[in-house]
Design a protein around this motif. Structure first.
Motif, PDB file in Angstrom:
ATOM      1  N   TYR A 475     -93.319 -75.068 124.672  1.00 46.16           N
ATOM      2  CA  TYR A 475     -92.179 -75.504 123.858  1.00 46.16           C
ATOM      3  C   TYR A 475     -90.953 -75.800 124.719  1.00 46.16           C
ATOM      4  N   GLY A 476     -90.637 -74.866 125.621  1.00 45.86           N
ATOM      5  CA  GLY A 476     -89.438 -75.003 126.427  1.00 45.86           C
ATOM      6  C   GLY A 476     -89.531 -76.062 127.501  1.00 45.86           C
ATOM      7  N   MET A 477     -90.738 -76.555 127.778  1.00 45.05           N
ATOM      8  CA  MET A 477     -90.916 -77.583 128.808  1.00 45.05           C
ATOM      9  C   MET A 477     -90.854 -78.992 128.226  1.00 45.05           C
ATOM     10  N   LEU A 478     -90.854 -79.093 126.906  1.00 45.86           N
ATOM     11  CA  LEU A 478     -90.835 -80.395 126.246  1.00 45.86           C
ATOM     12  C   LEU A 478     -89.402 -80.813 125.932  1.00 45.86           C
ATOM     13  N   GLU A 479     -89.224 -82.097 125.665  1.00 46.76           N
ATOM     14  CA  GLU A 479     -87.908 -82.591 125.279  1.00 46.76           C
ATOM     15  C   GLU A 479     -87.441 -81.881 124.010  1.00 46.76           C
ATOM     16  N   PRO A 480     -86.179 -81.449 123.969  1.00 51.43           N
ATOM     17  CA  PRO A 480     -85.678 -80.739 122.779  1.00 51.43           C
ATOM     18  C   PRO A 480     -85.356 -81.706 121.644  1.00 51.43           C
ATOM     19  N   ASP A 481     -86.368 -82.435 121.227  1.00 50.78           N
ATOM     20  CA  ASP A 481     -86.196 -83.442 120.181  1.00 50.78           C
ATOM     21  C   ASP A 481     -87.516 -83.590 119.436  1.00 50.78           C
ATOM     22  N   PHE A 482     -87.458 -84.266 118.289  1.00 44.50           N
ATOM     23  CA  PHE A 482     -88.653 -84.468 117.479  1.00 44.50           C
ATOM     24  C   PHE A 482     -89.481 -85.651 117.978  1.00 44.50           C
ATOM     25  N   THR A 483     -90.719 -85.700 117.511  1.00 44.63           N
ATOM     26  CA  THR A 483     -91.526 -86.897 117.708  1.00 44.63           C
ATOM     27  C   THR A 483     -90.837 -88.071 117.017  1.00 44.63           C
ATOM     28  N   ASP A 484     -91.182 -89.268 117.449  1.00 45.85           N
ATOM     29  CA  ASP A 484     -90.553 -90.461 116.872  1.00 45.85           C
ATOM     30  C   ASP A 484     -90.844 -90.610 115.383  1.00 45.85           C
ATOM     31  N   GLU A 485     -91.966 -90.026 114.912  1.00 45.98           N
ATOM     32  CA  GLU A 485     -92.375 -90.249 113.524  1.00 45.98           C
ATOM     33  C   GLU A 485     -91.669 -89.355 112.517  1.00 45.98           C
ATOM     34  N   LEU A 486     -91.233 -88.157 112.935  1.00 51.57           N
ATOM     35  CA  LEU A 486     -90.826 -87.162 111.941  1.00 51.57           C
ATOM     36  C   LEU A 486     -89.650 -87.612 111.079  1.00 51.57           C
ATOM     37  N   LEU A 487     -88.508 -87.862 111.681  1.00 50.94           N
ATOM     38  CA  LEU A 487     -87.313 -88.159 110.887  1.00 50.94           C
ATOM     39  C   LEU A 487     -87.451 -89.449 110.072  1.00 50.94           C
TER      40      LEU A 487
END
Length: 503
Positions: A475-487
């Protein structure tokens, strides 16, 4: 989510002279200083490693809980059964620090200095673990400079937001929930949604330190408000700026808090009471199902990784998936699942003595299976086992855990007839999509709900980040943002079901 990580670090580099450097920790939301040659081995935890098995480290972290709650959570990690007496106070950067001194034996005998300060609904922590002979020198050279330098950091402030933000208070009996209401331009009345967080004490942004710097509810509130929908998010009871006691709360208490937030929105002139919905993440999805089953006044329900099976079933699959992504063997996984099955039975009958014996036997067996190098890191095994027992038994005996195990959401989902959008992550190891989608579809079919949309985003984890394995450790190694699809999925779905007010 109260997770202070103070132990378990291994040495990786040598230390000569101490030179401090400034740094910003986006996960914990703080600025401070740390020795430039010490190495960060987990969020907010820096080790010195001047010699083999050097126990010297400094931790600088924060959590959205009162100072006494933070201190009590730390005691098992320090191998203590009661809090040490304060050794003094210190003022710096507008913070009032309470200082503690103690001796610890986990993983090895050492001196520990601890400082706690509360500000803005969060408790900040500085802890120094050192060889007793070096304690005084490191106290002056590392610990006190860190205390004096630490200040809260809220991240880059957004400027020129196209919407208003209002700090609100929501009364629910003797509990006052503190929250933020974001309002689109114009007088309204606006469609609105209440955000309900997952398990663990969460602030209004659903901040997840030390796991990740992502703030899911802040991202959702910003996106929806920019698209004409008012959003109310609040600190869990007993967390950050909300009153009450989180530790004694049950799933039904959290549902009561969410209902109070809904009622608050419906009482406002700038909110359209016929267009108020609920969005729950993880455990918040259970709360959403509870409320929607008994409240036809809600306009819609959005569940992000919302469970559709009972607590026993959910935790068994969750443990399997978590252990698989961590590289555990099938034998280890089956051993853990058998432990859980026995533990759940003992929790149901409240046989705490038998549960503690089962837990101790399991922990000692797991320690025996560790390589010698890993066992050595634990130090005093008996003290370590006591630490684990105290922490785990507190969870098993909590009212929340009993309510979570006892609640089966199927019956409530079978009564939900308002529009439902349920989104799952294909790589979610905490609420498995394959386990939960079929029973959710079946339950809503029983309800004869005419407006159901269920989406699985293939590469999303439990936080709806673009993931690789879905494991918690990444979790902490990934971009602190959602996938492009969610929002876009949420926004487009809502656009077809609510009427946005014109300015």
């Amino acid at each position: 989510m109260l997770i202070f990580i103070l132990t378990g670090a291994l040495a990786v580099s040598a230390q000569a002279e101490i030179t401090l450097e400034a740094y910003t920790d986006e996960i914990f939301g703080l600025e401070s200083v740390v020795p430039e040659t010490w190495t960060e081995v987990s969020p907010g935890l820096y080790v010195r490693s001047a010699f083999e098995n050097d126990p010297t480290w400094i931790a600088q972290q924060a959590a959205p809980v009162p100072a006494n709650t933070a201190l009590n959570a730390l005691l098992p990690q320090m191998g203590l059964t009661e809090a040490p007496e304060p050794a003094g106070e210190r003022e710096a950067n507008g913070l009032t620090w309470t200082l503690y001194e103690t001796e610890v034996s986990i993983p090895v005998h050492a001196s520990m200095d601890l400082a706690l300060a509360s500000f803005g609904g969060r408790t900040f922590l500085v802890a120094l673990n050192a060889v007793p002979d070096e304690r005084d020198a490191l106290y002056e050279a590392v610990f006190l400079p860190a205390v004096d330098a630490l200040r809260p950091w809220a991240g880059p402030e957004a400027t020129d937001l196209p919407y208003a933000q209002e700090e609100v208070q929501i009364e629910n009996g003797d509990v006052t929930l503190a929250g933020t209401l974001t309002l689109p331009p114009g007088d309204g009345p606006h469609p609105a949604v209440v955000l309900v967080s997952g398990s663990g004490p969460q602030d209004r942004d659903e901040s997840l330190a030390p796991v990740s710097s992502i703030r899911p509810f802040r991202l959702i509130a910003d996106a929806l408000t920019r698209n004409g929908i008012a959003v109310l998010r609040y600190d869990d009871r007993g967390t950050a700026e909300s009153t009450g006691d989180y530790n004694t709360a049950t799933l039904h208490d959290f549902a009561s808090d969410a209902q109070a937030a809904i009622d608050y929105l419906m009482s406002r002139d700038d909110i359209d009471p016929e267009q108020v919905g609920i969005l729950g993440h993880s455990e918040g999805g259970l709360v959403a199902a509870m409320l929607a089953a008994g409240d036809t006044d809600l306009a819609f329900l959005i569940a992000l990784a919302g469970p559709a099976v009972g607590g026993h079933e959910l935790l068994e699959v969750q443990n399997r998936r978590l252990m698989e992504t961590a590289g555990a063997s099938e034998e280890q996984i089956e051993g853990q699942l058998e432990f859980l099955r026995q533990a759940f039975e003992l929790v149901n009958v409240q046989d705490w003595g038998a549960l503690e014996t089962l837990l101790e036997d399991t922990v000692r067996d797991q320690i025996e299976d560790l390589p010698e190098s890993q066992r050595a890191v634990l130090g005093d095994v008996d003290a370590y086992v006591e630490q684990v027992l105290e922490t785990q038994m507190e969870t098993f005996r909590s009212d929340w855990f009993a309510s979570f195990l006892a609640y089966d959401p199927v019956e409530d989902w079978q009564s939900v007839t308002i529009p439902v959008l349920a989104i799952f992550g294909g790589l979610d190891v905490q609420v498995d999509a394959e386990q939960n989608v079929p029973p959710l579809e079946a339950a809503l079919a029983v309800a004869e709900n005419p407006d159901v949309t269920i989406v699985t985003i293939p590469n999303a984890n439990h936080l709806f980040q673009e993931a690789i394995t879905g494991g918690v450790q990444e979790y902490g190694m990934l971009e602190p943002d959602f996938t492009d699809e969610l929002l876009p999925t949420i926004i487009d779905w809502l656009a077809e079901r609510v009427q946005v007010a014109t300015e």
